[in-house]
Scaffold this active site. Structure first.
Site, short mmCIF file in Angstrom:
data_model
loop_
_atom_site.label_atom_id
_atom_site.label_comp_id
_atom_site.label_asym_id
_atom_site.label_seq_id
_atom_site.Cartn_x
_atom_site.Cartn_y
_atom_site.Cartn_z
CG HIS A 3 19.50 -47.29 30.79
ND1 HIS A 3 20.02 -45.84 30.67
CD2 HIS A 3 18.14 -47.38 30.15
CE1 HIS A 3 19.08 -45.36 29.64
NE2 HIS A 3 18.08 -45.95 29.39
CB CYS B 94 22.55 -72.93 27.36
SG CYS B 94 22.70 -71.19 27.39
CB SER C 9 23.06 -35.81 27.91
OG SER C 9 22.88 -37.01 27.86
C1 BJW Z 1 26.97 -33.49 35.96
C2 BJW Z 1 27.91 -33.46 36.51
C3 BJW Z 1 28.04 -33.51 37.90
C4 BJW Z 1 28.57 -34.10 34.40
N1 BJW Z 1 26.71 -33.13 38.58
N2 BJW Z 1 25.77 -33.32 36.37
C5 BJW Z 1 13.69 -41.64 19.82
C6 BJW Z 1 14.54 -40.69 19.21
C7 BJW Z 1 15.69 -40.97 18.83
C8 BJW Z 1 16.30 -42.29 19.21
C9 BJW Z 1 15.71 -43.06 19.76
C10 BJW Z 1 14.30 -42.94 20.16
N3 BJW Z 1 13.95 -43.94 20.79
C11 BJW Z 1 14.81 -44.74 20.96
C12 BJW Z 1 15.90 -44.43 20.23
C13 BJW Z 1 17.00 -45.18 20.10
C14 BJW Z 1 17.96 -45.16 21.32
C15 BJW Z 1 18.21 -43.82 21.72
O1 BJW Z 1 17.93 -42.98 22.30
N4 BJW Z 1 19.42 -43.13 21.12
C16 BJW Z 1 19.92 -41.90 21.04
C17 BJW Z 1 21.44 -41.91 21.13
C18 BJW Z 1 19.37 -40.89 19.95
N5 BJW Z 1 17.34 -45.87 22.52
C19 BJW Z 1 17.39 -47.10 22.57
O2 BJW Z 1 17.84 -47.78 21.88
C20 BJW Z 1 16.83 -47.66 23.87
N6 BJW Z 1 16.02 -48.62 23.40
C21 BJW Z 1 14.86 -48.53 22.57
O3 BJW Z 1 14.48 -47.63 22.39
O4 BJW Z 1 14.20 -49.89 22.33
C22 BJW Z 1 13.10 -50.00 21.80
C23 BJW Z 1 12.75 -51.47 21.53
C24 BJW Z 1 11.44 -51.63 22.13
C25 BJW Z 1 10.60 -52.87 22.20
C26 BJW Z 1 11.70 -53.91 21.80
C27 BJW Z 1 12.89 -53.58 21.31
C28 BJW Z 1 13.32 -52.34 21.45
C29 BJW Z 1 17.77 -48.43 24.86
C30 BJW Z 1 18.53 -46.89 25.46
C31 BJW Z 1 19.68 -47.79 26.22
C32 BJW Z 1 20.81 -46.76 26.94
N7 BJW Z 1 21.68 -47.41 27.53
C33 BJW Z 1 22.91 -46.87 27.93
C34 BJW Z 1 24.21 -47.87 28.05
C35 BJW Z 1 23.71 -48.27 29.47
C36 BJW Z 1 25.04 -49.41 29.78
C37 BJW Z 1 26.33 -48.95 29.93
O5 BJW Z 1 26.26 -47.82 30.99
O6 BJW Z 1 27.18 -49.07 29.27
O7 BJW Z 1 22.56 -46.01 29.08
S1 BJW Z 1 23.41 -45.76 26.75
C38 BJW Z 1 24.03 -44.58 28.15
O8 BJW Z 1 23.13 -43.23 27.88
C39 BJW Z 1 23.76 -45.27 29.48
C40 BJW Z 1 23.02 -44.07 30.23
O9 BJW Z 1 22.22 -44.59 31.08
C41 BJW Z 1 22.10 -43.33 28.97
C42 BJW Z 1 22.05 -41.77 29.38
O10 BJW Z 1 23.14 -41.11 29.59
P1 BJW Z 1 23.28 -40.14 30.72
O11 BJW Z 1 22.90 -40.69 31.99
O12 BJW Z 1 22.37 -38.76 30.37
O13 BJW Z 1 24.84 -39.58 30.74
P2 BJW Z 1 25.49 -38.49 29.54
O14 BJW Z 1 26.96 -38.88 29.88
O15 BJW Z 1 24.95 -38.46 28.50
O16 BJW Z 1 25.27 -37.11 30.32
C43 BJW Z 1 25.96 -36.85 31.76
C44 BJW Z 1 25.43 -35.42 32.11
O17 BJW Z 1 25.74 -35.17 33.35
C45 BJW Z 1 25.68 -34.21 31.24
O18 BJW Z 1 24.47 -33.49 30.75
C46 BJW Z 1 26.57 -33.50 32.19
O19 BJW Z 1 26.61 -32.03 32.03
C47 BJW Z 1 26.16 -34.00 33.37
N8 BJW Z 1 27.17 -34.01 34.43
N9 BJW Z 1 28.85 -33.79 35.70
C48 BJW Z 1 25.54 -33.06 37.81
N10 BJW Z 1 28.86 -33.48 38.77
ZN ZN Z 2 22.03 -69.89 29.06
#
Ligand code: BJW
Ligand code: ZN
Length: 262
Positions: A123, A163, A202
């Site tokens: 990401h 740009c 998650s």
């Molecule tokens: C602990 C702890 C401790 C707490 N020890 N654990 C299929 C189905 C449905 C939807 C989609 C699909 N395919 C695509 C989608 C759409 C979308 C998507 O998935 N949406 C869902 C919300 C449903 N996906 C996209 O849009 C992706 N792109 C895409 O599919 O493009 C298609 C395409 C193809 C070709 C051309 C053009 C387009 C892109 C996804 C990008 C995600 N970006 C983010 C933001 C990054 C920048 C930022 O940080 O601001 O990435 S979103 C956010 O979520 C971030 C994270 O990396 C990502 C995952 O979150 P993560 O890491 O799991 O964190 P949390 O907060 O959710 O969970 C934390 C966990 O830790 C919890 O479980 C706690 O219990 C645990 N925890 N303390 C261990 N101490």
């Molecule tokens: Zn530029």
């Protein structure tokens, strides 16, 4: 299946035998370094906003200063954070297992600072801004100049030197494609691993969330480290319910007899 060993013993036995390992991390990995998880990221002056709405190209187009200010605030927070014992344990696994690939969804640099080898950032990064129009890499603003202040955290992004379009954070927003090379390398590593250890995610955001399921489908064993239940529970052979900073060093110690610190 009936577990004769406590889960950590079973996980250590699996890790000790594994030849090709993928470690897959999410925001929970950095929580104990003081970096809020994605779904908890909106504290303080950002409380009134919604992360899922801010992390989009539409939000940046509508209000670049709001979104750039949020990322600058987070970049400063990460710059002041330190990797913890769990990050060091991940690097220790990489140094013990012949093929151990680290795949992270995190946009921080805590794995690198704990000595990880070639983490694949699915990401993007808080430290790789680029032009929103021509994609030219831009320099990270000087530290200390853009601390979120009395303006409510709004910071106008710099202009591209080529740009003059607004510079944007080098992260992957909802609706955007993941970096192809990193995703391809991650899929390749998952396809050939015998063990995947998922930590602090998650399992809700795709396509990254597919990786543990793909590993299980292809016959690899999955170990999960997370204090909470997630959709990955369904495919995890072992669930280690606890925080990364405590569980990962314990796993390294149970596997190799020390915590990997040298
Ligand atoms: C602990 C702890 C401790 C707490 N020890 N654990 C299929 C189905 C449905 C939807 C989609 C699909 N395919 C695509 C989608 C759409 C979308 C998507 O998935 N949406 C869902 C919300 C449903 N996906 C996209 O849009 C992706 N792109 C895409 O599919 O493009 C298609 C395409 C193809 C070709 C051309 C053009 C387009 C892109 C996804 C990008 C995600 N970006 C983010 C933001 C990054 C920048 C930022 O940080 O601001 O990435 S979103 C956010 O979520 C971030 C994270 O990396 C990502 C995952 O979150 P993560 O890491 O799991 O964190 P949390 O907060 O959710 O969970 C934390 C966990 O830790 C919890 O479980 C706690 O219990 C645990 N925890 N303390 C261990 N101490
Ligand atoms: Zn530029």
């Amino acid at each position: 299946m009936g577990q004769q060993h406590p889960p950590i013993g079973r996980a250590a036995a699996l890790l000790g035998q594994a030849r090709r390992v993928v470690i897959f991390t999410g925001a929970g990995m950095s929580a104990e370094s003081g970096v809020p998880t994605f779904r908890d990221a909106l504290t303080g002056l950002w409380r009134q906003f919604d992360a899922q709405t801010l992390a989009t190209p539409e939000a940046f187009r509508a209000d670049p200063a709001l979104v750039w200010g949020w990322y600058e605030w987070r970049r400063h927070l990460v710059s002041r954070a330190e990797p913890h014992a769990g990050h060091r344990a991940v690097s220790a696994i990489q140094s013990r297992v012949p093929h151990a690939v680290l795949v992270t969804q995190n946009v921080d640099d805590l794995h690198e600072r704990a000595g990880a080898v070639d983490p694949l950032h699915l990401h993007g990064s808080l430290f790789a801004p680029r032009c929103s129009a021509c994609a030219r890499p831009a320099s990270v603003p000087d530290d200390g100049t853009t601390e979120a202040g009395p303006t409510g955290g709004r910071v106008p992004p710099p202009g591209c030197v080529r740009c003059s379009a607004p510079v944007r954070p080098g992260v992957v927003w909802f609706g955007e494609e993941l970096p192809r090379a990193a995703l391809a390398a991650a899929v390749e590593a998952v396809s050939s691993c015998d063990l995947l250890v998922t930590v602090g995610t998650s399992g809700l955001v795709y396509p990254a969330a597919e990786l543990p399921h793909a590993a299980a489908r292809l016959g690899a064993t999955v170990i999960q480290v997370n204090p909470e239940e997630t959709p990955v529970d369904a495919v995890a052979e072992v669930n280690l319910r606890g925080p990364a900073a405590r569980v990962l060093p314990a796993l390294v110690e149970a596997t190799w007899g020390d915590t990997g610190r040298r």
